[in-house]
Design a protein around this motif. Structure first.
Motif, PDB file in Angstrom:
ATOM      1  N   HIS A  59       8.008   3.047   0.640  1.00 24.74           N
ATOM      2  CA  HIS A  59       7.728   2.296  -0.590  1.00 24.74           C
ATOM      3  C   HIS A  59       9.022   1.916  -1.311  1.00 24.74           C
ATOM      4  N   THR A  62      11.456  -0.502   1.422  1.00 22.79           N
ATOM      5  CA  THR A  62      10.953  -1.745   2.017  1.00 22.79           C
ATOM      6  C   THR A  62      10.109  -2.487   0.989  1.00 22.79           C
ATOM      7  N   GLY A  63       9.792  -3.695   1.297  1.00 25.72           N
ATOM      8  CA  GLY A  63       8.924  -4.473   0.413  1.00 25.72           C
ATOM      9  C   GLY A  63       7.484  -4.440   0.891  1.00 25.72           C
ATOM     10  N   MET A  64       7.130  -3.390   1.645  1.00 26.77           N
ATOM     11  CA  MET A  64       5.782  -3.309   2.221  1.00 26.77           C
ATOM     12  C   MET A  64       4.747  -3.030   1.137  1.00 26.77           C
ATOM     13  N   THR A  65       3.546  -3.567   1.351  1.00 23.72           N
ATOM     14  CA  THR A  65       2.443  -3.280   0.443  1.00 23.72           C
ATOM     15  C   THR A  65       1.885  -1.905   0.783  1.00 23.72           C
ATOM     16  N   GLN A  66       1.057  -1.384  -0.095  1.00 27.48           N
ATOM     17  CA  GLN A  66       0.419  -0.091   0.174  1.00 27.48           C
ATOM     18  C   GLN A  66      -0.427  -0.154   1.437  1.00 27.48           C
ATOM     19  N   GLN A  67      -1.108  -1.278   1.652  1.00 23.46           N
ATOM     20  CA  GLN A  67      -1.949  -1.423   2.836  1.00 23.46           C
ATOM     21  C   GLN A  67      -1.101  -1.411   4.105  1.00 23.46           C
ATOM     22  N   GLU A  68       0.045  -2.076   4.070  1.00 23.02           N
ATOM     23  CA  GLU A  68       0.936  -2.092   5.237  1.00 23.02           C
ATOM     24  C   GLU A  68       1.499  -0.709   5.517  1.00 23.02           C
ATOM     25  N   ILE A  69       1.866   0.007   4.460  1.00 27.60           N
ATOM     26  CA  ILE A  69       2.371   1.376   4.628  1.00 27.60           C
ATOM     27  C   ILE A  69       1.278   2.257   5.225  1.00 27.60           C
ATOM     28  N   GLN A  77      -5.309   3.331   2.470  1.00 26.44           N
ATOM     29  CA  GLN A  77      -4.514   2.828   1.356  1.00 26.44           C
ATOM     30  C   GLN A  77      -4.668   3.695   0.111  1.00 26.44           C
ATOM     31  N   ASN A  81      -1.716   5.234  -2.295  1.00 26.20           N
ATOM     32  CA  ASN A  81      -1.702   5.046  -3.745  1.00 26.20           C
ATOM     33  C   ASN A  81      -1.567   6.383  -4.467  1.00 26.20           C
ATOM     34  N   LYS A  85       1.571   6.747  -6.907  1.00 24.77           N
ATOM     35  CA  LYS A  85       1.288   6.725  -8.344  1.00 24.77           C
ATOM     36  C   LYS A  85       1.237   8.108  -8.975  1.00 24.77           C
TER      37      LYS A  85
END
Length: 140
Positions: A59, A62-69, A77, A81, A85
């Protein structure tokens, strides 16, 4: 807009057998080229402090989204999160709320009986109030 079934019925109604044959040949070709793709994730990985740190690292770097991670590390996902968070799963404490919830869920899956709760303590009845009567406007 007509559905494929409605289109096929219209072709049949008008006796367009050549078009129906062509449609069937296209369906067969589609079935032959279709493959069954494996599920994105067969089983989720067990959440560990190491995995949680890897999620935080991905996180942050990289610029990855939570879904990609989530897809990359093999969890859903929602777990990603929770780590990002709320900092969940970062310790190996077996008494952490998420570890306790996981253990309870595993016990339910194994069919183990629920632990019996301690008997509730006797509650003292609140003191009874006696009727003091009504105040009249002139009493003040």
């Amino acid at each position: 807009m007509a559905t494929l079934k409605e289109f096929e019925d219209a072709l049949r109604e008008h006796g367009m057998n050549m078009a129906l044959a062509l449609l069937e040949r296209l369906r067969e070709r589609d079935r032959a080229t279709r493959t069954v793709k494996p599920a994105r994730r067969l089983t989720g990985q067990k959440m560990t402090p190491e995995l949680a740190r890897a999620i935080l690292d991905l996180h942050a770097t990289t610029g990855m989204t939570q879904q990609e991670i989530a897809f990359k590390v093999g969890v859903n996902q929602g777990r990603v999160n929770e780590v990002i968070k709320r900092g969940k799963w970062l310790t190996d404490d077996p008494q952490a709320p998420e570890a306790v919830a996981r253990d309870k869920a595993k016990a339910r899956m194994r069919g183990e009986p629920k632990p019996k709760k301690a008997a509730p303590k006797e509650r003292k009845a609140p003191p009874r109030r006696t009727n003091q009567g009504q105040l009249a406007l002139g009493d003040l």
